[in-house]
Design a protein around this motif. Structure first.
Motif, PDB file in Angstrom:
ATOM      1  N   GLU A   1      40.302  39.481  -7.230  1.00 56.52           N
ATOM      2  CA  GLU A   1      40.189  38.193  -6.342  1.00 56.52           C
ATOM      3  C   GLU A   1      39.915  37.070  -6.629  1.00 56.52           C
ATOM      4  OE1 GLU A   1      35.883  39.688  -6.540  1.00 56.52           O
ATOM      5  OE2 GLU A   1      37.860  40.755  -6.655  1.00 56.52           O
ATOM      6  N   HIS A   2      39.620  36.839  -7.990  1.00 55.57           N
ATOM      7  CA  HIS A   2      39.433  35.341  -8.539  1.00 55.57           C
ATOM      8  C   HIS A   2      40.616  34.802  -8.888  1.00 55.57           C
ATOM      9  CE1 HIS A   2      34.911  35.695  -8.484  1.00 55.57           C
ATOM     10  NE2 HIS A   2      35.243  37.100  -9.179  1.00 55.57           N
ATOM     11  N   THR A   3      41.782  35.434  -8.933  1.00 59.34           N
ATOM     12  CA  THR A   3      43.241  34.942  -9.307  1.00 59.34           C
ATOM     13  C   THR A   3      43.414  34.179 -10.505  1.00 59.34           C
ATOM     14  OG1 THR A   3      43.078  32.651  -8.213  1.00 59.34           O
ATOM     15  CG2 THR A   3      43.420  34.885  -6.699  1.00 59.34           C
ATOM     16  N   SER A   4      42.436  33.684 -11.300  1.00 61.32           N
ATOM     17  CA  SER A   4      42.570  33.170 -12.279  1.00 61.32           C
ATOM     18  C   SER A   4      41.334  33.223 -13.172  1.00 61.32           C
ATOM     19  CB  SER A   4      42.937  31.518 -12.107  1.00 61.32           C
ATOM     20  OG  SER A   4      41.856  30.969 -11.802  1.00 61.32           O
ATOM     21  N   LEU A   5      41.362  32.894 -14.426  1.00 63.13           N
ATOM     22  CA  LEU A   5      40.405  33.083 -15.514  1.00 63.13           C
ATOM     23  C   LEU A   5      39.442  31.936 -15.293  1.00 63.13           C
ATOM     24  CD1 LEU A   5      39.200  34.671 -17.868  1.00 63.13           C
ATOM     25  CD2 LEU A   5      40.763  33.146 -19.554  1.00 63.13           C
TER      26      LEU A   5
END
Length: 1023
Positions: free
Chosen positions: A940-944
């Motif tokens: 759910e964070h969508t990106s590093l």
């Protein structure tokens, strides 16, 4: 009353009816689903069949053993779980056409094919996709016209066709796409005008129509686009004025119309009308009038480009509110006023570029110039009317890489403080009235590439410390009062390759034999001095010379035979010396365009070949003992001419039999030699962009590389990318291991990548950049074009391999441990940042790498990191023009998904800050061992970036590489503080807005401090 038998019959009857109903229901519904599934399946298989090259195996999973919803790049819907809603194959190197069967994917909403090599027409069938919302086809080779029936996709809100080969007009039918928010057609071969129908697209936020052959005026209808944030009309042939209503759209963030023939004035209240404006570019047009004072109120402005117009009146004086300003370029106008007004720029702490050259500015440089931004890298005020001296405060600009103040009325000594500018690469002080001696502190500028101090009143001698400038490419001290001998130490600077000019001074003594060290030099001018002695034969080593001027000196002796080695010499002037002896015949065999031997003491016959056959190209006046030559030279005949004519018949009788016999055998030999020579010549052809560096490279042919790599065998294959493959090779002596990058010339952009890599590597030298050993541009044994680059081989391989090798070996999603220690990771991170800082700030041109990622970082035995693969690099400035820190580009992404900054998706700019974003993601990957595309972890964070941000500062040890965690359990110390600091830098570098990102110089400094603190902490603990 029913009997048991009748009851049983009725029960069986009901079962039969129920089965019939279920069968009917099944047959009425199931075939539709199966049919639809099959339609999508067949459409995707047809899509794959139209691809003939898949270098990265992106479509390997596209087979019927796996359901197509699990294929790479395919996303099925949440409602209709077996229907394809998205195709995303960005940056996969695919080559082929787009199958018209894509029009059968009736549930498709998004198709992303950018940064591949699709060719042919965009199929009309795509318009059948009524649900389609998002089309991203940028950076491909689609040709033909834009499909008019795209207007049928009424849900379309994003259409990006930038950087293709599309032709024809912009179809007026697109005016019915009322949901469209982004339209990108830049970098195509369109024609016609900007049609007024675009004014119907009132939801447009982004409109990019740059460099696509448009003509005519900017239509008034564009004033209806009241939500527009980006307008890019650069590099067309637009005329007329900008509709006044466009200046009333308050949402503009980027407004750029550079390189057209637009005229008119800028509204006086522009700064109030564009409150959100960050980027204003009206450069290279015909605008006139004054620059509005209200621009000083547009507090969000970062880039102002108004160069090459006809602006008049005073330059802006108040920059106090523009604290975020990065580039101010007012060059090549008719601006007046006092140069001291730049003092108000001291509040612009992010300022990197200040270009005011070619105006009518007067006054003296203010002492406060030293208070300008520490990030200022480019300062240009040449070709004005500035007087006075250079303030010593100039030494307080540590980021300065180019200082250009030539062609003014400056006087006084050149301040020694200039030696404090350690990053300085270009100095232009010529055509002023500077006096005194050259400061010895110039020797502190180890990165200096170009030094121009011509046409001043400098006296004394050249300081020997100048020999410390080991990266010098150009030295021009001509037209001064310098004396003494030419320093031998300066002549040993083999880096000087463009020009060495000491003409019109008072140098004495001989030309040092060390001149032979200038093996890459193109122009040598020592004329109009008092030099004496022989012309050194060591000049034969200067094989790149094209221009040699030694006229008006006191040189004597004969013309040395060593000049015969200068096969590229075009301009030779030895006039007004005391040279004697005959004119060497070999001068006629050189490709000379101009030869001046006049006013010497030369003797004997003048040759009649080559340059000597052209009277306008050769001058031998004032040599009283010369004879012969062509009739136009009007020289007396040589005394032996008549006797030769009398004996000619006898000589002819003797020679004819010998000549006939010799010619027959010689002709056969020549035919064979010519074929061999041509092949060798082709195999050693080097691109023109690096000819001046030829002497630094190994000379390798196609045959050499074929042998070194065992026929480019698969066993020697060590990597493959979009534009080619890399092979390990061993050169003949068995001592040199090399990596040979062979370009796949069938892929669109491969030749451009080759050129970009050569162009970038031509001007870079740094311990953390991969060293180029050789270049081969030739043909293979089948006559096909062949291009390759040969690099040093790095034994430890890529950072990608070191970080993720366990994952590759064990295949588990949770297995992401790398054996790199904490200090090794820090060292690697600093090495990469140092290389990036050098590319951005440490050369004569700012270079954007464009594709920073782990697979492009190679490590040697000492675990030193080296940045390689400059195939997407962009040189952002040159010594011959302005210094734009951003270059117009398409809104198509070029790079690797996960590392490409978000602004490249739709922005018109590439920048050094884009590299900083890629570095930030890379830094996070080094310490977490997570790829930016590891969706199974990021979830759910969508990106590093978001994943790491959510863990800072309290949960940082939960997200780091497990190996660091095991090291932490042993060492404790300052590991957690170190990780918080390092990952904090990664987060700061990878922020969404470029203006919010950390500068790469600060990154290097902070990481070095973190490493020192970590090492001190460990030493303290051990003690």
């Amino acid at each position: 009353m029913r009997t048991p038998a009748s009851t049983k019959i009725m029960a069986n009857y009901r079962i039969i009816i129920l089965c019939v109903i279920l069968w009917f229901f099944h047959s009425a519904n199931t075939p539709v689903t199966c049919s639809n599934n099959k339609t999508d399946l067949l459409s995707l298989l047809s899509f794959k069949a139209a691809i003939y090259d898949d270098p990265r195996g992106a479509l390997n999973s596209w087979n019927e053993t796996v359901h197509f919803c699990s294929w790479k790049g395919i996303l099925c819907g949440s409602r209709h779980r077996t229907r394809v809603v998205s195709i995303n194959l960005m940056s996969q190197g695919l080559v082929g056409s787009l199958s018209p069967h894509v029009g059968n994917l009736s549930f498709l909403r998004s198709i992303i094919l950018q940064n591949n090599s699709f060719y042919g027409q965009i199929p009309r069938e795509i318009a059948r996709l009524k649900r389609l919302e998002y089309i991203e086809f940028s950076n491909n080779s689609f040709d033909g016209s834009i499909p008019r029936n795209l207007s049928q996709s009424q849900n379309l809100y994003y259409l990006n066709l930038i950087d293709n080969d599309l032709t024809g007009i912009i179809p007026p039918e697109l005016g019915s796409l009322l949901e469209l928010e982004a339209l990108g057609l830049s970098k195509n071969k369109l024609s016609g005008t900007i049609s007024p129908f675009i004014g119907n697209l009132t939801r447009l936020v982004l409109l990019s129509l740059a460099n696509c052959g448009l003509q005519g005026e900017v239509p008034h209808a564009l004033v209806h686009l009241q939500s527009l944030e980006l307008l890019n009309l650069d590099e067309n042939s637009l005329t007329g004025s900008i509709p006044s209503g466009l200046y009333n759209i308050s949402t503009f963030s980027i407004f750029t119309v550079r390189s057209n023939q637009l005229r008119g004035t800028i509204p006086s209240d522009l700064g109030f009308k564009f409150p959100k404006l960050r980027h204003l570019d009206l450069g290279d047009n015909l605008f006139s009038g004054v620059i509005p004072v209200s621009l000083s109120n547009a507090s969000m402005l970062e880039f102002i480009y108004l160069s090459s117009n006809n602006f008049t009146g005073p330059m802006l004086k108040d920059f106090e509110r523009l604290s975020g300003l990065r580039s101010l370029i007012f060059s090549s106008n008719h601006l007046q006023g006092d140069i001291s007004s730049i003092s108000s720029l001291t509040n612009c702490t992010r300022l990197q570029v200040l270009s005011l050259f070619d105006n009518l500015l007067s006054g003296s440089l203010p002492g406060s110039i030293g208070n300008l931004s520490s990030q200022l890298s480019y300062l240009s005020v040449e070709r004005n009317e500035v007087h006075g001296s250079i303030p010593s405060g100039i030494g307080n600009l540590p980021g300065l890489t180019r200082l250009s103040i030539e062609d003014n009325d400056l006087d006084g000594p050149i301040p020694s403080a200039i030696g404090k500018l350690a990053k300085l690469q270009e100095i232009y002080l010529g055509m002023n009235r500077f006096t005194n001696v050259l400061p010895s502190s110039l020797g502190n500028l180890s990165l200096l590439n170009h030094l121009y101090v011509q046409q001043n009143n400098i006296d004394g001698s050249i300081p020997p410390t100048l020999s410390n400038c080991s990266n010098l490419l150009t030295l021009d001290l001509s037209h001064n009062n310098l004396s003494d001998s030419v320093p031998r130490e300066i002549m040993r600077l083999s880096s000087i390759s463009i020009s060495f000019n000491l003409a019109h001074n008072a140098f004495t003594g001989p030309i040092p034999a060390e001149v032979g060290s200038l093996i890459n030099l193109v122009n040598l001018d020592l004329s109009h001095n008092r030099l004496s002695g022989f012309i050194p034969n060591s000049l034969r080593s200067c094989v790149s010379l094209q221009r040699l001027h030694l006229e008006v000196n006191s040189l004597d002796g004969e013309i040395p035979r060593g000049l015969n080695a200068l096969k590229g010499l075009q301009d030779l002037d030895l006039s007004q010396n005391n040279l004697s002896g005959p004119i060497p015949r070999f001068l006629g065999e050189l490709p000379l365009v101009n030869l001046n031997l006049s006013f010497n003491r030369l003797q004997d016959e003048v040759p009649i070949l080559g340059v000597f056959e052209n009277k306008t190209a050769v001058s031998v006046d004032g040599n009283n003992e010369l004879c012969g030559g062509i009739a136009d030279l009007k020289l007396p005949p040589c005394s032996s001419t008549n006797s030769k004519k009398k004996n000619f018949p006898t000589v002819l009788k003797i020679l004819i039999p010998i000549v006939i016999t010799g010619v027959i055998s010689f002709t056969l030999s020549v035919c064979f030699c010519i074929s061999v020579y041509r092949r060798r010549r082709k195999s050693r052809d080097i691109p023109s962009s690096i000819l001046s560096f030829e002497g630094q490279f190994l000379r390798l042919s196609y045959a050499d590389l074929l042998k070194a790599t065992n026929g480019f065998s698969e066993a020697n294959l060590i990597g493959a990318g979009r534009f080619g493959s890399v092979y390990k090779g061993i050169l003949d002596d068995g001592q040199i291991l090399v990596a040979v990058k062979v370009l796949n010339l069938h892929i669109k952009g491969a030749s451009k990548s080759f050129k970009s890599e050569c162009n970038a590597l031509r001007i870079v030298r740094h311990r953390n950049l991969l060293k180029l050993l050789s270049i081969c541009q030739s043909t293979d044994f089948q006559g096909r074009d062949f291009k390759s680059l040969v690099y040093e081989y790095k034994s430890k391989g890529s950072l990608e391999k070191l970080l993720h090798q366990n994952r590759q070996q064990q295949g588990g999603q949770d297995e992401r441990t790398s054996s790199l220690t904490m200090i090794q990771r820090l060292n690697i991170a600093i090495d990469i940042a140092s290389a990036l800082e050098y590319l951005h700030c440490g050369t004569d041109s700012s270079i954007v790498h464009g594709d920073l990622k782990p697979s492009n970082i190679l490590l040697d035995d000492d675990m030193t990191a080296h940045v390689g693969d400059f195939g997407l690099a962009k040189v952002m400035s040159s010594i011959s023009g302005e210094f734009p820190t951003h270059e117009s580009s398409s809104i198509g992404i070029k790079g690797t998904i996960g590392y490409v900054p978000p602004e490249y998706g739709i922005s018109t700019m590439i920048s050094t800050q884009g590299d900083v974003y890629s570095y930030g993601i890379l830094l996070l990957e080094i310490f977490t061992n997570l790829r930016p595309t590891d969706d199974y972890v990021l979830k759910e964070h969508t990106s590093l970036h978001n994943y790491v941000t959510s863990a800072l500062p309290n949960a940082v040890m939960e997200i780091v590489d497990p190996y660091i965690l095991s090291e932490y359990k042993v060492k404790q110390s300052k590991t957690e503080d170190c990780m918080n600091s390092v990952l904090g830098i990664g987060v700061a570098c990878s922020k969404e807005s470029p203006s919010d990102r950390m500068s790469i110089t600060n990154v290097v400094n902070l990481l070095c401090k973190i490493r020192t603190a970590y090492l001190v902490g460990e030493e303290t603990r051990n003690t």
